[in-house]
Write an enzyme that holds these catalytic residues in place. Structure first.
Site, mmCIF file in Angstrom:
data_model
loop_
_atom_site.group_PDB
_atom_site.id
_atom_site.type_symbol
_atom_site.label_atom_id
_atom_site.label_comp_id
_atom_site.label_asym_id
_atom_site.label_seq_id
_atom_site.Cartn_x
_atom_site.Cartn_y
_atom_site.Cartn_z
ATOM 1 N N LYS A 27 -30.311 64.943 -44.264
ATOM 2 C CA LYS A 27 -30.112 63.386 -44.552
ATOM 3 C C LYS A 27 -28.817 62.857 -43.661
ATOM 4 C CE LYS A 27 -30.964 65.041 -49.424
ATOM 5 N NZ LYS A 27 -32.368 64.680 -49.238
ATOM 6 N N CYS A 28 -29.127 62.990 -42.563
ATOM 7 C CA CYS A 28 -28.159 62.313 -41.519
ATOM 8 C C CYS A 28 -29.136 61.411 -40.628
ATOM 9 C CB CYS A 28 -27.660 63.564 -40.674
ATOM 10 S SG CYS A 28 -26.579 63.038 -39.425
#
Length: 165
Positions: free
Chosen positions: A38-39
């Protein structure tokens, strides 16, 4: 480059709970990367997979280590992470068990890797997700900070050099 000849012998856990080392993962160079789902840098998975496809048959192994130390960007359990990597990015390279890369509880492999310097001569803490460490079959380490994409000419050149060594 920093000489850390024993780094290839430091044990770590695979996603399925087996203990292994970089020497057992591959006899050639290993590109070790702390990954997160989730970057903003998560699209680097695609380029990492392409490196594995382009150079895997020549001896390169890309190895991902999920890490949740940077703003909680890898919160899932290992099964969820593996599913995400496979279905979203087509990842075929090995993903190890979740670890810590910084701090008192940093994994011993990362404690050793962080002694290596980047291109600006700086060693120390992992800056963010997707920091890359190219570990040669001789134990040498070349470090690339997170913004450096896996297909950057400097990374590709280092991989090609490590494959010839």
């Amino acid at each position: 480059m920093t000489d850390t000849t024993d780094v290839r012998d430091i044990p770590f856990e695979t996603a399925d709970g087996r203990t292994t080392t970089l020497n057992e993962v591959g006899t050639g160079p290993v590109l070790v990367v702390n990954v997160a789902s989730k970057c903003g840098l998560t699209p680097q998975y695609e380029q990492l997979e392409q490196l594995q496809r382009d150079y895997g048959d020549k001896g390169l192994t890309v190895l991902g280590f999920p890490c949740n130390q940077f703003m909680g960007q890898e919160p899932g359990k290992i099964d969820e992470i593996l599913e995400y990597c496979s279905t979203t990015w087509g990842v075929s390279f090995p993903i190890a068990d979740k670890i810590k890369v910084n701090g008192r509880n940093a994994h011993p492999l990362y404690k050793a890797l962080k002694k290596s310097e980047d291109g600006a001569g700086k060693a120390g803490r992992v800056a963010w997700n997707f920091e890359k460490f190219l570990v040669g079959d001789d134990g040498s380490v070349t470090r690339f900070r997170p913004p450096t994409k896996p297909d950057d000419p400097a990374v590709v050149s280092a991989i090609r050099g490590a494959l010839k060594a």
